[in-house]
Design an enzyme around this catalytic site. Structure first.
Site, PDB file in Angstrom:
ATOM      1  N   CYS A  12      -2.929   2.230   0.604  1.00  0.00           N
ATOM      2  CA  CYS A  12      -2.277   2.725  -0.612  1.00  0.00           C
ATOM      3  C   CYS A  12      -2.805   4.117  -0.977  1.00  0.00           C
ATOM      4  O   CYS A  12      -3.764   4.609  -0.390  1.00  0.00           O
ATOM      5  CB  CYS A  12      -2.514   1.750  -1.766  1.00  0.00           C
ATOM      6  SG  CYS A  12      -4.247   1.643  -2.257  1.00  0.00           S
ATOM      7  N   CYS A  55      -6.462   4.246  -1.772  1.00  0.00           N
ATOM      8  CA  CYS A  55      -7.298   4.104  -0.574  1.00  0.00           C
ATOM      9  C   CYS A  55      -7.400   5.438   0.170  1.00  0.00           C
ATOM     10  O   CYS A  55      -8.480   5.851   0.573  1.00  0.00           O
ATOM     11  CB  CYS A  55      -6.736   3.025   0.351  1.00  0.00           C
ATOM     12  SG  CYS A  55      -6.646   1.391  -0.409  1.00  0.00           S
TER      13      CYS A  55
END
Length: 78
Positions: free
Chosen positions: A11, A14
Site C-alpha cells: 500500500c 508501506c
C-alpha cells in the site's frame, strides 16, 4: 550492513515507509538493505496485525502507519 524489512501489502503507506527509511539511512550515512515483505503468512509470523510493520535485525520495531523520522534515526543507531 543492517537489514530492514517493511511488512505490508504494498500500500501507499508501506511504499512511503520504505522510501523514508532509505532516505534517513542515507542522510545518516548508514548502509542498509530494505526488503519488502508482502506475504501475509510471513507478516503474521512476526505478529504484526497492522501494517506497515518495520523489522530491524529480526526485531519488530514498529507497526501501523508511517513511522516518524526521529524514530527511524533511533532504530538505525542501535
Amino acid at each position: 550492513m543492517k537489514i530492514v524489512k517493511v511488512l505490508g501489502s504494498g500500500c501507499t503507506n508501506c511504499v512511503n515507509t520504505a522510501k523514508l527509511i532509505e532516505k534517513v539511512a542515507q542522510e545518516q550515512g548508514i548502509d542498509i538493505t530494505v526488503e519488502k515483505v508482502t506475504d501475509l503468512e510471513q507478516i503474521m509470523n512476526y505478529g504484526v496485525m497492522s501494517t506497515p510493520g518495520v523489522v530491524m535485525d529480526e526485531q519488530v520495531v514498529h507497526s501501523g502507519g508511517v513511522p516518524k523520522e526521529q524514530d527511524i534515526v533511533t532504530w538505525l543507531n542501535r
